[in-house]
Design an enzyme around this catalytic site. Structure first.
Site, PDB file in Angstrom:
ATOM      1  N   GLU A 193      -2.401 -57.861   9.840  1.00 29.15           N
ATOM      2  CA  GLU A 193      -3.386 -57.088  10.602  1.00 29.15           C
ATOM      3  C   GLU A 193      -2.638 -56.155  11.538  1.00 29.15           C
ATOM      4  O   GLU A 193      -2.396 -55.016  11.214  1.00 29.15           O
ATOM      5  CB  GLU A 193      -4.333 -58.030  11.356  1.00 29.15           C
ATOM      6  CG  GLU A 193      -5.547 -57.354  11.921  1.00 29.15           C
ATOM      7  CD  GLU A 193      -6.611 -58.371  12.346  1.00 29.15           C
ATOM      8  OE1 GLU A 193      -7.573 -57.944  12.985  1.00 29.15           O
ATOM      9  OE2 GLU A 193      -6.464 -59.565  12.036  1.00 29.15           O
TER      10      GLU A 193
ATOM     11  N   GLU B  17      -5.391 -65.791  21.152  1.00 28.43           N
ATOM     12  CA  GLU B  17      -6.595 -65.075  20.732  1.00 28.43           C
ATOM     13  C   GLU B  17      -7.847 -65.877  21.048  1.00 28.43           C
ATOM     14  O   GLU B  17      -8.842 -65.333  21.534  1.00 28.43           O
ATOM     15  CB  GLU B  17      -6.527 -64.800  19.231  1.00 28.43           C
ATOM     16  CG  GLU B  17      -7.742 -64.080  18.680  1.00 28.43           C
ATOM     17  CD  GLU B  17      -7.594 -63.728  17.210  1.00 28.43           C
ATOM     18  OE1 GLU B  17      -8.268 -62.803  16.751  1.00 28.43           O
ATOM     19  OE2 GLU B  17      -6.779 -64.377  16.527  1.00 28.43           O
TER      20      GLU B  17
END
Length: 753
Positions: A355, A635
Site C-alpha cells: 500500500e 494503525e
C-alpha cells in the site's frame, strides 16, 4: 558570464533514455563527457536530473549526492521534480573527462502499486534524463545532455530484481558492466518538469542489532530495537553463489516473524555472494520493519555484520517534548518515528505492506502534530500541489482518497467512492495548518484553490436542508468499537461527522479568503458556514446540549468546531466527560474524534479527564501500545492483542501516524506552546498541568526563533520558565488565570498549583 538558467531550462533538448532489459533488472547508464577546458579552470559544475523510476548518479565514481529513492513519488502525469546537485569538485577531480554513471530502478513508476492486487504501473519503461553544465573561469559554458545517440552505454547491474514492495535481489557474481544492453529513448513530457523544493530522501539513522537469536522454527532473527522504514546493510563472506535471504517485518508472533500484515508484499532481499568480502545495500527498495529473519548466512551471524538503515525525507527537527511520565515520552517518540517512517517522499499511511499510499484523511488530522515535530513547509506544500493536480483531473470531480492517486487506474471499489469528509478536508486542513505554523501568505495563496475544489464538490452533494447526508462516508474510521473487518462501522453517526467537517472546512476557507483579499469568495464561504452550522444544529443538536449521536467523537468534534450555542457548551462538555468516565478512560474514538477529544475536554473545564484519558494504558488507549512494547504508532488501537497475537483484520499496521495526532494537544496544552498569530509572530504560553505529570519541558524552533517552556508542580506550587525569541511578544497564561504579556527573552513565573 552567461546568466544561470533554471534546472528545468537546462533539460530542454535532453532525451530521457533507458535500455532493453527485464522488468526486475536495474540498469546502469554511462557516458564520458570530455571537458572543453582544463579541469583546473572549472569554476562550477552542476548535474540536473530526474527519472521515471528511481536513480543514483555518480561522477568519476563518486555519488553526486547522499539522496536515495530520487526523484520520489508524485503525480507523474503532471508533475516530475528535477534535482540539482553541485558537482564542481567531482568534475575537477576527473581531469580531462567527467565519467557519469547512473543506476536506474523501478521505484514507484513501475512499482506494481496498490492493494488488493491492483498492481498499477505508471508506464512500461523506466528512464533517466539529465544534463551536466560546466562553467569555466573564463566565462565559457559547456552543457552535455542525455541523448539516445550512441554517446551513452547501458549495462545490466548486479541488482537483478528490484521492487519497492517485494525487495531486491543482488547477485555479486555479476561483474560491473559485463552485460551490455541496448539504449533507447523513453517518452517524456517536458511540461511536467519542475524544480524540486522539498528535501530529498536520505539515510537518516543507522541502527545496530539489539538482539540476535534463533526462533522456535530454527530461523535466525534480528531485532533492531526500533520500527523503521529502510533496509538492512550486510557485510558477509562466503562461497560464491551462496544466497543470504533477509525477510522483514514489524513484529513477532508466536516468536516468529509476523508477516501476515504485509499482505502481498514480500519485503524480502536476496543477496548472492561473490565468494569474496561482500557488502550488500539494497537501495532500490525499502521496507517497514523492526525485525529481520536471516537465512543462508555462512557461519554465525554477529551484530557487526548487519545494520538497519532508516530512510526518510530529510526534514529539519523543530519540536521537542519530555515530561515526568516516561510512558508519555515514549508515546511522543513513537509518533516522531512514525512521521519519519511515513514521510518518505510523500505522507504515507504505512511503510511496510502492499500500500504505502498518501491517504488524505491520515494527514488531514496529523498535520498539526507533523508541523510541530518537523519543518513540513516544503514537504507538505509540495504534496498539496500533487493533491490539487489529482483533484483537478479526478473523473468524479472530487478529492481522491490518496495522492498520488494510482487507484484511478484500477477497477477497485475505492475508485467510485466520491467526495468523503475528513479525507477530502485535507484540502482545507493541511493548508490551514501550514499557514498557522509558518505564516507564509504566498504558500497559502498557492494552496487556496484546493479549498474550493473540495467545498464545491461537497456543495453539489448537499441536500436542500444544507446537510451532507448523501453518499458513502467512512465516519469515525477505526473507532475501537468497530469490528476488525468493518473499520467504518463506529458508534458515531457518519453524516454528523461529515457535517461537522464541512463546518470546519468552510470556516477555514472563509478565513483564508479574507487573508488573501478574496472578498466574493469570503462572502460565499461565510454563507456556507452559516448554512452548514444551522443544518447541523437542526439535525443533530437536542435540548440541553445533547447530540442525536450520543458518542464521544460527536461531542469532541462539535465542541472543537464550535457548533453549540454558549449555553449548550458546558452541558455538552459535561456529557463528553461523563462518556469518557463511563469508558473507564479508555479511548472511544477513531480518526475523526481522536485529534479533538482531549481538546474538547481541556478547553471546557475537564482538564483532569483529558489527562486521565491520555494516561490510561488499558486497551484501547494511547499508552496501551507503549505497554506492549511499541516503538511507533499503530494503525489500530489493538493492532496487537493483549495475548501478543496480531489483530485478525486484513488491514493491520504497526506504523501509522494518524492516532498520534493527540501529540498536538500534548505540545500545546501540556507543553504550553502555541501560535497566537500565524507563523508564531505572537506566541501563547499556556501550560495546563494535570494529575500524573509533575513537570514538562517543551521547545519549538519556529520561523521566528526558538521557543522554550519548562514547568514544574511541587509542594502545591506551579513554577514556569519560558524563553521567547527576541522581537516576538507572547501572552503567558498561568493555571490560576493570571495573564501576562511579555517580550523576547527568558521569563519566570509562579503561582499556586
Amino acid at each position: 558570464m552567461t546568466d544561470k538558467v533554471s534546472a528545468v531550462e537546462l533539460l530542454e533538448g535532453a532525451q530521457m533514455i533507458g535500455a532493453e532489459a527485464a522488468r526486475g533488472q536495474a540498469i546502469e547508464l554511462t557516458c564520458d563527457v570530455e571537458l572543453e577546458g582544463p579541469a583546473t579552470g572549472v569554476a562550477s559544475a552542476r548535474l540536473v536530473a530526474t527519472a521515471h523510476g528511481i536513480y543514483e548518479a555518480r561522477i568519476n565514481g563518486c555519488p553526486v549526492s547522499d539522496a536515495v529513492l530520487s526523484p520520489g513519488w508524485t503525480a507523474y502525469e503532471w508533475r516530475l521534480p528535477v534535482q540539482e546537485c553541485d558537482v564542481t569538485e567531482l568534475v575537477r577531480a576527473g581531469g580531462r573527462a567527467a565519467q557519469i554513471s547512473v543506476v536506474l530502478g523501478n521505484g514507484w513508476w513501475r512499482g506494481a502499486l496498490g492493494f488488493d492486487r491492483m498492481k498499477i504501473d505508471y508506464g512500461e519503461d523506466i528512464g533517466f534524463v539529465g544534463a551536466l553544465e560546466i562553467v569555466y573561469a573564463d566565462g565559457s559554458r559547456q552543457v552535455a545532455r542525455t541523448a539516445a545517440d550512441g554517446s551513452t552505454k547501458a549495462y545490466a547491474t548486479p541488482a537483478v530484481e528490484n521492487s519497492l514492495y517485494n525487495g531486491e535481489t543482488i547477485d555479486a557474481r555479476i561483474a560491473p558492466r559485463s552485460e551490455q544492453l541496448t539504449v533507447r529513448e523513453v517518452a517524456l513530457d517536458h511540461s511536467t518538469l519542475y524544480v524540486q523544493a522539498m528535501p530529498p530522501v536520505r539515510r537518516v539513522e543507522t541502527l545496530r542489532p539489539v538482539r540476535i537469536w534463533t526462533s522456535p522454527s530454527g530461523k535466525t532473527l534480528v531485532d533492531f530495537g526500533q520500527n523503521i522504514a529502510g533496509w538492512t546493510r550486510v557485510h558477509v563472506s562466503g562461497p560464491a553463489g551462496a544466497e543470504v535471504v533477509v525477510r522483514h517485518a514489524e513484529v513477532l508472533e508466536n516468536d516468529e516473524l509476523g508477516v501476515r500484515p504485509l499482505r502481498e508484499a514480500k519485503a524480502t532481499d536476496t543477496f548472492i555472494l561473490s565468494g569474496g568480502d561482500d557488502v550488500f545495500e539494497p537501495t532500490m527498495t525499502f521496507h517497514g520493519f523492526r525485525y529481520a529473519e536471516v537465512t543462508g548466512w555462512p557461519g554465525e551471524l554477529n551484530a557487526d555484520a548487519i545494520e538497519g538503515i532508516a530512510v526518510s525525507s530529510d526534514l529539519a527537527r523543530t519540536g521537542w517534548f519530555t515530561c515526568s511520565n516516561d510512558d508519555v515520552n515514549k508515546l511522543v517518540s513513537n509518533t516522531l518515528w512514525s512521521q519519519r517512517d511515513n514521510f518518505v517522499s510523500i505522507p504515507t499511511d504505512c511503510p511496510q505492506r502492499d500500500e504505502r499510499m498518501g491517504w488524505t484523511g491520515d494527514i488531514a488530522v496529523f498535520a498539526p502534530t507533523a508541523a510541530f515535530q518537523y519543518d513540513c513547509a516544503a514537504f507538505l506544500g509540495d504534496w498539496m500541489q500533487t493533491l490539487m493536480a489529482e483533484t483537478a483531473h479526478n473523473e468524479l470531480g472530487c478529492v481522491p482518497l490518496v495522492a498520488p492517486d494510482v487507484v484511478k487506474y484500477s477497477d477497485h471499489f475505492w475508485k467510485t467512492v466520491g467526495e468523503l469528509a475528513l479525507w477530502g478536508d485535507a484540502c482545507c486542513w493541511v493548508p490551514w495548518t501550514l499557514w498557522q505554523a509558518y505564516g507564509d501568505v504566498d504558500a497559502l495563496a498557492a494552496q487556496y484553490p484546493a479549498m474550493g475544489m473540495h467545498l464545491r464538490a461537497v456543495e453539489e452533494r448537499l441536500s436542500p436542508s444544507g446537510l451532507w447526508d448523501t453518499g458513502m462516508q467512512l465516519g469515525d474510521w477505526l473507532d475501537p468499537a468497530a469490528p476488525p473487518e468493518a473499520p467504518m462501522d463506529g458508534k458515531t453517526d457518519k453524516y454528523l461527522i461529515a457535517q461537522a467537517c464541512l463546518c470546519r472546512s468552510s470556516w477555514i476557507a472563509a478565513e483564508a479568503a479574507h487573508i488573501l483579499g478574496k472578498t466574493d469568495d469570503e462572502a460565499h464561504w461565510r454563507e456556507l458556514v452559516d448554512r452548514s452550522r444551522a443544518a447541523f444544529r437542526e439535525a443533530y443538536v437536542r435540548d440541553g446540549g445533547r447530540l442525536a449521536s450520543d458518542a464521544v467523537a460527536a461531542y469532541a468534534l462539535a465542541l472543537h468546531v464550535g457548533l453549540f450555542e454558549p449555553d449548550e457548551v458546558q452541558p455538552a462538555a459535561d456529557r463528553l466527560a461523563e462518556l469518557v468516565r463511563e469508558s473507564g478512560y479508555t479511548v472511544s474514538t477513531g480518526f475523526a474524534g481522536t485529534p479533538y477529544v482531549t481538546w474538547a475536554l481541556s478547553e471546557n473545564g475537564h482538564v483532569e479527564e483529558a489527562y486521565r484519558l491520555l494516561l490510561e494504558d488499558e486497551c484501547p488507549s494511547w499508552l496501551y501500545p507503549v505497554r506492549m512494547g511499541a516503538t511507533t504508532t499503530w494503525e489500530r488501537w489493538d493492532s496487537m492483542l493483549p495475548d501478543g497475537s496480531i489483530n485478525p483484520g486484513d488491514m493491520t499496521s504497526f506504523n501509522h501516524y494518524a492516532l498520534g495526532a493527540v501529540c498536538d494537544w500534548i505540545y500545546q496544552v501540556i507543553g504550553g506552546i502555541s501560535a497566537a498569530e500565524p507563523g508564531y509572530a505572537r506566541v501563547r504560553i499556556a501550560p495546563r498541568p494535570g494529575e500524573g505529570i509533575t513537570w514538562a519541558r517543551c521547545a519549538y524552533e519556529s520561523v521566528q526563533g526558538r521557543i522554550e517552556v519548562f514547568w514544574r508542580c511541587e509542594n502545591g506550587r506551579f513554577d514556569l520558565e519560558c524563553t521567547v525569541p527576541e522581537g516576538v511578544s507572547a501572552d503567558v497564561e498561568l493555571p490560576d488565570g493570571t495573564v501576562c504579556a511579555i517580550a523576547g527573552g527568558t521569563h519566570r513565573f509562579g503561582c499556586a498549583a
